[in-house]
Scaffold this motif. Structure first.
Motif, PDB file in Angstrom:
ATOM      1  N   UNK A 294       0.808  -1.220   0.000  1.00 45.23           N
ATOM      2  CA  UNK A 294       0.000   0.000   0.000  1.00 45.23           C
ATOM      3  C   UNK A 294       0.845   1.276   0.000  1.00 45.23           C
ATOM      4  N   UNK A 295       2.155   1.142  -0.213  1.00 44.05           N
ATOM      5  CA  UNK A 295       3.011   2.312  -0.325  1.00 44.05           C
ATOM      6  C   UNK A 295       3.495   2.886   0.994  1.00 44.05           C
ATOM      7  N   UNK A 296       3.367   2.131   2.059  1.00 41.71           N
ATOM      8  CA  UNK A 296       3.866   2.558   3.368  1.00 41.71           C
ATOM      9  C   UNK A 296       5.164   1.817   3.674  1.00 41.71           C
ATOM     10  N   UNK A 297       5.911   2.335   4.635  1.00 45.20           N
ATOM     11  CA  UNK A 297       7.160   1.723   5.055  1.00 45.20           C
ATOM     12  C   UNK A 297       7.092   1.491   6.557  1.00 45.20           C
ATOM     13  N   UNK A 298       7.351   0.281   6.998  1.00 45.67           N
ATOM     14  CA  UNK A 298       7.216  -0.069   8.415  1.00 45.67           C
ATOM     15  C   UNK A 298       8.182   0.739   9.297  1.00 45.67           C
ATOM     16  N   UNK A 299       9.274   1.235   8.731  1.00 47.70           N
ATOM     17  CA  UNK A 299      10.233   2.012   9.524  1.00 47.70           C
ATOM     18  C   UNK A 299       9.787   3.461   9.729  1.00 47.70           C
ATOM     19  N   UNK A 300       8.992   4.000   8.794  1.00 51.24           N
ATOM     20  CA  UNK A 300       8.621   5.413   8.844  1.00 51.24           C
ATOM     21  C   UNK A 300       7.146   5.675   9.113  1.00 51.24           C
ATOM     22  N   UNK A 301       6.302   4.656   8.983  1.00 47.84           N
ATOM     23  CA  UNK A 301       4.862   4.832   9.137  1.00 47.84           C
ATOM     24  C   UNK A 301       4.339   3.991  10.296  1.00 47.84           C
ATOM     25  N   UNK A 302       3.067   4.158  10.595  1.00 42.06           N
ATOM     26  CA  UNK A 302       2.475   3.552  11.779  1.00 42.06           C
ATOM     27  C   UNK A 302       1.342   2.602  11.424  1.00 42.06           C
ATOM     28  N   UNK A 303       1.053   1.743  12.368  1.00 39.84           N
ATOM     29  CA  UNK A 303      -0.201   0.992  12.364  1.00 39.84           C
ATOM     30  C   UNK A 303      -1.085   1.714  13.373  1.00 39.84           C
ATOM     31  N   UNK A 304      -2.217   2.202  12.942  1.00 39.93           N
ATOM     32  CA  UNK A 304      -3.150   2.889  13.840  1.00 39.93           C
ATOM     33  C   UNK A 304      -4.180   1.878  14.303  1.00 39.93           C
ATOM     34  N   UNK A 305      -4.246   1.679  15.626  1.00 43.36           N
ATOM     35  CA  UNK A 305      -5.178   0.738  16.235  1.00 43.36           C
ATOM     36  C   UNK A 305      -6.155   1.537  17.090  1.00 43.36           C
ATOM     37  N   UNK A 306      -7.428   1.228  16.969  1.00 46.50           N
ATOM     38  CA  UNK A 306      -8.444   1.928  17.740  1.00 46.50           C
ATOM     39  C   UNK A 306      -9.614   1.037  18.067  1.00 46.50           C
ATOM     40  N   UNK A 307     -10.523   1.602  18.821  1.00 42.67           N
ATOM     41  CA  UNK A 307     -11.759   0.928  19.214  1.00 42.67           C
ATOM     42  C   UNK A 307     -12.900   1.862  18.850  1.00 42.67           C
ATOM     43  N   UNK A 308     -13.954   1.297  18.271  1.00 39.33           N
ATOM     44  CA  UNK A 308     -15.131   2.098  17.936  1.00 39.33           C
ATOM     45  C   UNK A 308     -16.389   1.326  18.315  1.00 39.33           C
ATOM     46  N   UNK A 309     -17.487   2.041  18.440  1.00 40.23           N
ATOM     47  CA  UNK A 309     -18.764   1.398  18.741  1.00 40.23           C
ATOM     48  C   UNK A 309     -19.205   0.581  17.544  1.00 40.23           C
ATOM     49  N   UNK A 310     -19.741  -0.605  17.842  1.00 43.44           N
ATOM     50  CA  UNK A 310     -20.242  -1.452  16.763  1.00 43.44           C
ATOM     51  C   UNK A 310     -19.860  -2.897  16.970  1.00 43.44           C
ATOM     52  N   UNK A 311     -20.264  -3.719  16.050  1.00 36.51           N
ATOM     53  CA  UNK A 311     -19.991  -5.145  16.155  1.00 36.51           C
ATOM     54  C   UNK A 311     -21.031  -5.820  17.015  1.00 36.51           C
ATOM     55  N   UNK A 312     -21.049  -7.124  16.979  1.00 31.84           N
ATOM     56  CA  UNK A 312     -22.093  -7.867  17.689  1.00 31.84           C
ATOM     57  C   UNK A 312     -21.892  -7.896  19.202  1.00 31.84           C
TER      58      UNK A 312
ATOM     59  N   UNK B 242     -20.593  -5.047  20.870  1.00 33.27           N
ATOM     60  CA  UNK B 242     -20.676  -3.667  21.357  1.00 33.27           C
ATOM     61  C   UNK B 242     -19.533  -2.765  20.942  1.00 33.27           C
ATOM     62  N   UNK B 243     -18.313  -3.281  20.924  1.00 30.98           N
ATOM     63  CA  UNK B 243     -17.144  -2.509  20.518  1.00 30.98           C
ATOM     64  C   UNK B 243     -16.383  -3.315  19.474  1.00 30.98           C
ATOM     65  N   UNK B 244     -15.798  -2.626  18.502  1.00 33.80           N
ATOM     66  CA  UNK B 244     -15.021  -3.344  17.502  1.00 33.80           C
ATOM     67  C   UNK B 244     -13.656  -2.688  17.328  1.00 33.80           C
TER      68      UNK B 244
ATOM     69  N   UNK C 225     -14.176 -12.748  16.581  1.00 28.69           N
ATOM     70  CA  UNK C 225     -13.049 -12.095  17.242  1.00 28.69           C
ATOM     71  C   UNK C 225     -12.856 -10.641  16.868  1.00 28.69           C
ATOM     72  N   UNK C 226     -13.791 -10.067  16.111  1.00 31.39           N
ATOM     73  CA  UNK C 226     -13.636  -8.679  15.677  1.00 31.39           C
ATOM     74  C   UNK C 226     -14.335  -7.682  16.591  1.00 31.39           C
ATOM     75  N   UNK C 227     -15.118  -8.157  17.536  1.00 34.58           N
ATOM     76  CA  UNK C 227     -15.755  -7.227  18.472  1.00 34.58           C
ATOM     77  C   UNK C 227     -15.700  -7.801  19.881  1.00 34.58           C
ATOM     78  N   UNK C 228     -15.897  -6.913  20.863  1.00 33.10           N
ATOM     79  CA  UNK C 228     -15.774  -7.324  22.256  1.00 33.10           C
ATOM     80  C   UNK C 228     -16.593  -6.397  23.131  1.00 33.10           C
ATOM     81  N   UNK C 229     -16.731  -6.780  24.396  1.00 31.58           N
ATOM     82  CA  UNK C 229     -17.365  -5.913  25.388  1.00 31.58           C
ATOM     83  C   UNK C 229     -16.569  -5.997  26.664  1.00 31.58           C
ATOM     84  N   UNK C 230     -16.734  -4.985  27.510  1.00 33.32           N
ATOM     85  CA  UNK C 230     -16.014  -4.926  28.781  1.00 33.32           C
ATOM     86  C   UNK C 230     -16.945  -5.239  29.925  1.00 33.32           C
TER      87      UNK C 230
END
Length: 109
Positions: A19-37, A39-41, A104-109
């Motif tokens: 996708x034109x990114x470089x693991x040394x200079x770019x990031x993996x952005x990880x987040x949590x959002x509302x949704x999924x079976x 409650x959170x995905x 495994x794509x959604x979870x709840x607390x």
């Protein structure tokens, strides 16, 4: 902090390159959002910009950025990759999740 397994690192490196990114200079952005079976995905993207309220971690030579609102949900999580015939792709092993859905794509607390 988020850990990155060796399998996830290899897949992230390959996908970033495609996708034109470089693991040394770019990031993996990880987040949590509302949704999924449950409650959170999980949300997983590649990014090249870090915001002021982001937290930056590095594990296994992969830089991970997490926004402030998602951070508490993800503490101690390990990002893994499962391939093969029955593989699911990226898998979040999250010790904070009390319940996860079958995929495994959604979870709840």
């Amino acid at each position: 902090m988020i850990k990155v397994s060796e399998e996830a690192k290899q897949k992230i490196t390959n996908l970033m390159g495609e996708e034109g990114y470089n693991v040394k200079n770019h990031f993996v952005r990880v987040g949590v959002k509302s949704g999924g079976c449950s409650g959170l995905s999980y949300d997983l993207n590649f990014d090249q910009a870090q915001n002021d309220e982001d937290k930056l971690f590095e594990d296994n030579e992969v830089k991970i950025v997490i926004n402030k609102s998602s951070f508490l949900y993800l503490i101690g999580t390990t990002l893994e990759y499962s391939g093969g015939l029955n593989g699911k792709g990226f898998v979040f092993n999250n010790p904070n999740a009390e319940r996860t859905c079958g995929c495994g794509e959604s979870f709840s607390l």
